[in-house]
Structure formats: structure tokens, C-alpha cells
Design a protein around this motif. Structure first.
Motif, PDB file in Angstrom:
ATOM      1  N   ARG A  20       5.132   3.223  10.068  1.00  0.00           N
ATOM      2  CA  ARG A  20       5.388   1.936  10.725  1.00  0.00           C
ATOM      3  C   ARG A  20       6.536   2.127  11.711  1.00  0.00           C
ATOM      4  O   ARG A  20       7.702   2.156  11.313  1.00  0.00           O
ATOM      5  CB  ARG A  20       5.726   0.864   9.684  1.00  0.00           C
ATOM      6  N   CYS A  21       6.176   2.236  12.972  1.00  0.00           N
ATOM      7  CA  CYS A  21       7.150   2.535  14.025  1.00  0.00           C
ATOM      8  C   CYS A  21       7.264   1.348  14.978  1.00  0.00           C
ATOM      9  O   CYS A  21       6.258   0.703  15.289  1.00  0.00           O
ATOM     10  CB  CYS A  21       6.700   3.789  14.783  1.00  0.00           C
ATOM     11  N   VAL A  22       8.473   1.062  15.431  1.00  0.00           N
ATOM     12  CA  VAL A  22       8.672   0.029  16.442  1.00  0.00           C
ATOM     13  C   VAL A  22       9.537   0.596  17.558  1.00  0.00           C
ATOM     14  O   VAL A  22      10.512   1.315  17.293  1.00  0.00           O
ATOM     15  CB  VAL A  22       9.322  -1.243  15.842  1.00  0.00           C
ATOM     16  N   GLU A  23       9.154   0.304  18.791  1.00  0.00           N
ATOM     17  CA  GLU A  23       9.961   0.712  19.942  1.00  0.00           C
ATOM     18  C   GLU A  23      10.669  -0.511  20.513  1.00  0.00           C
ATOM     19  O   GLU A  23      10.046  -1.553  20.748  1.00  0.00           O
ATOM     20  CB  GLU A  23       9.099   1.350  21.027  1.00  0.00           C
ATOM     21  N   LEU A  24      11.962  -0.365  20.782  1.00  0.00           N
ATOM     22  CA  LEU A  24      12.748  -1.431  21.403  1.00  0.00           C
ATOM     23  C   LEU A  24      12.811  -1.207  22.903  1.00  0.00           C
ATOM     24  O   LEU A  24      13.148  -0.115  23.357  1.00  0.00           O
ATOM     25  CB  LEU A  24      14.170  -1.442  20.824  1.00  0.00           C
ATOM     26  N   GLY A  25      12.501  -2.239  23.679  1.00  0.00           N
ATOM     27  CA  GLY A  25      12.578  -2.128  25.139  1.00  0.00           C
ATOM     28  C   GLY A  25      11.621  -1.095  25.685  1.00  0.00           C
ATOM     29  O   GLY A  25      12.039  -0.121  26.311  1.00  0.00           O
ATOM     30  N   SER A  26      10.331  -1.303  25.485  1.00  0.00           N
ATOM     31  CA  SER A  26       9.320  -0.294  25.839  1.00  0.00           C
ATOM     32  C   SER A  26       9.260   0.007  27.327  1.00  0.00           C
ATOM     33  O   SER A  26       8.897   1.115  27.720  1.00  0.00           O
ATOM     34  CB  SER A  26       7.938  -0.754  25.360  1.00  0.00           C
ATOM     35  N   GLY A  27       9.587  -0.972  28.177  1.00  0.00           N
ATOM     36  CA  GLY A  27       9.479  -0.731  29.619  1.00  0.00           C
ATOM     37  C   GLY A  27       8.050  -0.413  29.999  1.00  0.00           C
ATOM     38  O   GLY A  27       7.115  -1.125  29.628  1.00  0.00           O
ATOM     39  N   THR A  28       7.841   0.682  30.719  1.00  0.00           N
ATOM     40  CA  THR A  28       6.481   1.055  31.128  1.00  0.00           C
ATOM     41  C   THR A  28       5.674   1.623  29.972  1.00  0.00           C
ATOM     42  O   THR A  28       4.470   1.793  30.092  1.00  0.00           O
ATOM     43  CB  THR A  28       6.513   2.086  32.264  1.00  0.00           C
ATOM     44  N   GLY A  29       6.344   1.956  28.849  1.00  0.00           N
ATOM     45  CA  GLY A  29       5.612   2.266  27.628  1.00  0.00           C
ATOM     46  C   GLY A  29       5.421   3.727  27.275  1.00  0.00           C
ATOM     47  O   GLY A  29       4.787   4.032  26.268  1.00  0.00           O
ATOM     48  N   LEU A  30       5.965   4.657  28.071  1.00  0.00           N
ATOM     49  CA  LEU A  30       5.690   6.073  27.805  1.00  0.00           C
ATOM     50  C   LEU A  30       6.080   6.486  26.386  1.00  0.00           C
ATOM     51  O   LEU A  30       5.301   7.151  25.691  1.00  0.00           O
ATOM     52  CB  LEU A  30       6.430   6.956  28.812  1.00  0.00           C
ATOM     53  N   LEU A  31       7.267   6.120  25.942  1.00  0.00           N
ATOM     54  CA  LEU A  31       7.748   6.568  24.637  1.00  0.00           C
ATOM     55  C   LEU A  31       6.856   6.057  23.508  1.00  0.00           C
ATOM     56  O   LEU A  31       6.442   6.829  22.633  1.00  0.00           O
ATOM     57  CB  LEU A  31       9.192   6.115  24.435  1.00  0.00           C
ATOM     58  N   GLY A  32       6.553   4.766  23.511  1.00  0.00           N
ATOM     59  CA  GLY A  32       5.692   4.204  22.473  1.00  0.00           C
ATOM     60  C   GLY A  32       4.293   4.785  22.502  1.00  0.00           C
ATOM     61  O   GLY A  32       3.684   5.028  21.456  1.00  0.00           O
ATOM     62  N   LEU A  33       3.778   5.017  23.702  1.00  0.00           N
ATOM     63  CA  LEU A  33       2.440   5.610  23.831  1.00  0.00           C
ATOM     64  C   LEU A  33       2.426   7.048  23.326  1.00  0.00           C
ATOM     65  O   LEU A  33       1.465   7.482  22.690  1.00  0.00           O
ATOM     66  CB  LEU A  33       1.986   5.562  25.293  1.00  0.00           C
ATOM     67  N   ALA A  34       3.498   7.787  23.603  1.00  0.00           N
ATOM     68  CA  ALA A  34       3.603   9.154  23.089  1.00  0.00           C
ATOM     69  C   ALA A  34       3.642   9.150  21.565  1.00  0.00           C
ATOM     70  O   ALA A  34       2.989   9.980  20.909  1.00  0.00           O
ATOM     71  CB  ALA A  34       4.851   9.831  23.652  1.00  0.00           C
ATOM     72  N   ALA A  35       4.401   8.214  20.994  1.00  0.00           N
ATOM     73  CA  ALA A  35       4.451   8.097  19.534  1.00  0.00           C
ATOM     74  C   ALA A  35       3.080   7.738  18.975  1.00  0.00           C
ATOM     75  O   ALA A  35       2.653   8.279  17.949  1.00  0.00           O
ATOM     76  CB  ALA A  35       5.488   7.048  19.131  1.00  0.00           C
ATOM     77  N   GLY A  36       2.378   6.834  19.673  1.00  0.00           N
ATOM     78  CA  GLY A  36       1.038   6.459  19.238  1.00  0.00           C
ATOM     79  C   GLY A  36       0.076   7.633  19.258  1.00  0.00           C
ATOM     80  O   GLY A  36      -0.731   7.815  18.334  1.00  0.00           O
ATOM     81  N   CYS A  37       0.157   8.457  20.304  1.00  0.00           N
ATOM     82  CA  CYS A  37      -0.697   9.653  20.387  1.00  0.00           C
ATOM     83  C   CYS A  37      -0.332  10.663  19.306  1.00  0.00           C
ATOM     84  O   CYS A  37      -1.204  11.287  18.702  1.00  0.00           O
ATOM     85  CB  CYS A  37      -0.569  10.293  21.766  1.00  0.00           C
ATOM     86  N   ALA A  38       0.978  10.833  19.053  1.00  0.00           N
ATOM     87  CA  ALA A  38       1.426  11.798  18.046  1.00  0.00           C
ATOM     88  C   ALA A  38       0.985  11.386  16.649  1.00  0.00           C
ATOM     89  O   ALA A  38       0.741  12.236  15.784  1.00  0.00           O
ATOM     90  CB  ALA A  38       2.942  11.934  18.108  1.00  0.00           C
TER      91      ALA A  38
END
Length: 417
Positions: free
Chosen positions: A164-182
């Protein structure tokens, strides 16, 4: 046929020439490639601009300006659709060449690699960057997100045990999307991407859709207002100190002009969609991993980020693995650039985290994007005794981009204690 010079703009033409259209298409392809987006459409003819040459780049902008004026005047005279399309192309290309501040919404692909050099996602992570008008500083994929996304992709920062991961301040979303792919193949893993601006929540949604992470529920975009959440946390707490900290004032230089803030929040609607909001009550202890990149813009952010991380992280809970019962310790991971203008914010964040008794610092390191990437490449080559990445064009482009980013980035890993 490829031209040796930009095509002339015939003032007496009844429609835009093929050479002009082809030159605009060639330029669009060059800019797409710079963003890592490959086009399946082949363009024949026209003039190919050398955008690496400063003089030619300036010449290109001048030609685009004349082309826009030429097409607009002709379109107003006879309302031919071809003239309108040429004017729109010239305007969009001019905006992108002038920089992100004047650019409209664009898609780019950011390549990430696994620990062995294989791509995390073939072709790179598709990222949707909204316009500056709609997203302010959030419209750009910043270097901190790229660095932390790379580390997560190649497991130098391993998140595979989290669900269960949450990203704060995703912006364009690269970090959260990378976590989702991983975490794509990890059963039950969900990444919640959050931001305040509707345009950025929509960007996260588009990114999740483009990367195959939305329909299967691997990524869930939600709205979160940090300062609204802080007030809710304070209301839930019986601790007077936390109640006082929950009353964090809004930064004077905020994401959008303060006058627009309430209007933007009202309805939270963007392109006809109302996004769900993550509230304090349901999110308390709901995540075993909190991630963030480049979120310490104002001194108030430093206080509220520490508060949110402590609120969102779960307590240590048992997880059954193949070797019996092991324990997952919830973690908070943040990467921030060490800008000379923001040392006060960095110091305030570190002090706030040090004063949080339920969190402890596990590691802190400083590096540039170039040093981090080169160190990983050297390790890959040493291990395999060959240059396994020598034909990777995306890597060559990443190396060039990293060389232009001289910032040092600091990455913190905190865990629940």
C-alpha cells in the motif's frame, strides 16, 4: 525531398505548400524524439532544423513566427481548414521551443531500467505533462522524480515488499507510475497518487491509463490538499501539540495564486470528472510506504510533509512469507534537490522529522543524476564484463540530459519505529 533551406512562404498561395507542412512535421518529430516519443508516421521532404545549433534554433523560431502570421492571415481571409492546422502547428511548436513555461500539454516518455539493464517498461514510462497555465510548477517532470524513479526501478531502493503505497505531490506522475510498474506483479499492491490541482490528478490518470496501470487498479489517482488534511488530522488528535501543528498556515507563495485556490478546489472538476479526495480519517495508518520528490518548495511544506508522512504510515505489521513470519517496517522515502535558495526549507524538514518520535532516519545520501547513473552503468558493465547498454539510445539521451542537470539531490529513507 529534404530541403537545404526552410521553404518560402508564398503570400499569393491558395493553400499551404507541402514543403511548409513537411517542415513543420519534421520539427514536431525532432521535438517528440527529445521527449522520448517515437512516431510511426514517416515524413518525406521539408527542411530539418538543427536545434542543437543556437543560431539555427533562433532562426527556426523566427520562421515559425512568420509561418503563424502567414497561415493566420490566410485562414481569416478564406477559412480554409488547412490554414488553421498550419497556424496551430506553428503556434504549438513555438511554445515548446520557447520552454515549458509557454508550452501547452505534451506527452513524453522517460526511460527507466531494471537492475540488470532491462527496461522497466519498453519504450519508457509515458508521462503526460499539462500546460504551465493549468499546473504551474507541477507541469514539468523534475529531476528529483527522475532520480528516485530510477532507483526504485532498478531496486537500489527496494519497494517490492510493500503493498500500500501513496505518493505525495505526484505532479506529472513519473514517480508514482514507476512505483506502479515496479509493483505491477505484486499481488494486492496499489499505488495511490495524490495531488491538489485537477490538471495534475488528470495527468496522473492519463499516465496510469497509458502505462496499463489504471484499469487493473494498480494505480489510483486521488485529490489531496496537504493543508486541508493537516487541519483534519489536528481535529482527530487529542494531542494539543499536534493540534497546534495541524493549524499550519498556507504558504504565501503557493502552487497557484492564493486568490484562485478556493475556486480551484471547489468541485475538484477537470474535463468533466470529479476526482475522489483522500481524507484524514480513512487514510490514518493506511499505507506501508510513502514516497515524494521535490515537494519542499516553501517552509510550510516542510512542516506539513512530516505531519502527513507520520499520519499516513501504518505501524509495523506481520507479513507471512515463504520463510515464515517476517515484519514489514513502513517507510517514508523522499528525494529533494539541494537548491542554494532552499537550504532553509531542507533544514526545517530535517528538524521536523528529527522531532517526530515515531520515525527514525535509516539513510541519507547526496548525489547528482549523472553520478548515480554512471555508477550504476559501471556496476552493470563490471558484472557482465561487457557494455550491455552500448546500443541503448534511450540511455545515451538520458546521459546527455543528466549532464545538463548540475543539481545535487538528497534522498532520505525514514522508517516507523
Amino acid at each position: 525531398m529534404i530541403l537545404s533551406a526552410p521553404p518560402n512562404l508564398d503570400r499569393t498561395a491558395s493553400g499551404p505548400s507541402k514543403e511548409v507542412v513537411a517542415t513543420l512535421q519534421q520539427l514536431a518529430q525532432v521535438l517528440n524524439l527529445q521527449r522520448g516519443v517515437n512516431s510511426d508516421i514517416e515524413v518525406y521532404g521539408g527542411y530539418v532544423w538543427d536545434l542543437d545549433d543556437k543560431s539555427e534554433r533562433q532562426w527556426c523560431l523566427q520562421w515559425l513566427g512568420r509561418t503563424f502570421e502567414w497561415a493566420t492571415k490566410n485562414w481569416m481571409a478564406n477559412e480554409l481548414d488547412e490554414w488553421e492546422r498550419v497556424a496551430e502547428m506553428a503556434s504549438k511548436l513555438t511554445s515548446e521551443l520557447c520552454g515549458k513555461g509557454s508550452s501547452g500539454a505534451v506527452q513524453r516518455r522517460v526511460p527507466l531500467w531494471r537492475h540488470n539493464g532491462d527496461p522497466l517498461l519498453v519504450g519508457g514510462i509515458a508521462v503526460h505533462e499539462p500546460s504551465f497555465v493549468h499546473a504551474d510548477v507541477g507541469c514539468k517532470t523534475w529531476g528529483a522524480a527522475i532520480l528516485l524513479a530510477r532507483r526504485i526501478a532498478r531496486q537500489s531502493i527496494d519497494i517490492s515488499m510493500f503493498r500500500r503505497c501513496v505518493e505525495l505531490g505526484s505532479g506529472t506522475g513519473l514517480l508514482g507510475l514507476a512505483a506502479g510498474c515496479a509493483l505491477r506483479d505484486v499481488e494486492g499492491a496499489i499505488v495511490t497518487m495524490t495531488d491538489y490541482l485537477p490538471a495534475l490528478i488528470q495527468a496522473a490518470r492519463k499516465g496510469a491509463q497509458s502505462n496499463g496501470l489504471l484499469d487493473n487498479g494498480a494505480v489510483v489517482p486521488m485529490r489531496m490538499d496537504w493543508f486541508e488534511m493537516a487541519q483534519q488530522i489536528a481535529a482527530l488528535s487529542e494531542n494539543q501539540g499536534l493540534q497546534a501543528r495541524g493549524a499550519i498556515s498556507l504558504p504565501t507563495a503557493n502552487y497557484l495564486d492564493a486568490v484562485d485556490r478556493d475556486a480551484t478546489a471547489a468541485g475538484n472538476e477537470w474535463e468533466g470528472r470529479v476526482e475522489p479526495t483522500l481524507g484524514a480519517e480513512e487514510s490514518k495508518g493506511a499505507f506501508d510506504l510513502v514516497i515524494a520528490a521535490d515537494v519542499l518548495y516553501e517552509i510550510e511544506h516542510c512542516y506539513v510533509i512530516a505531519l502527513l508522512a507520520n499520519h499516513l504510515l501504518a505501524t509495523t505489521k506481520p507479513s507471512v512469507g515463504w520463510d515464515g513470519v517476517s515484519y514489514i517496517t513502513p517507510r517514508f522515502i523522499l528525494t529533494t534537490p539541494l537548491r542554494s535558495t532552499h537550504w532553509r526549507e531542507v533544514a526545517a524538514f530535517e528538524a521536523e522529522m528529527a522531532a517526530t518520535p515515531t520515525m527514525r532516519l535509516v539513510s541519507r545520501d547526496d548525489t547528482t543524476r549523472a553520478d548515480d547513473l554512471n555508477s550504476w552503468i559501471s556496476g552493470i558493465c563490471d558484472k557482465h564484463s561487457v557494455t550491455v547498454l552500448e546500443n541503448d539510445q534511450n540511455l545515451a539521451r538520458a546521459i546527455d540530459e543528466d549532464d545538463d542537470d548540475l543539481l545535487v539531490y538528497r534522498t532520505y529513507i525514514y522508517e516507523r519505529c
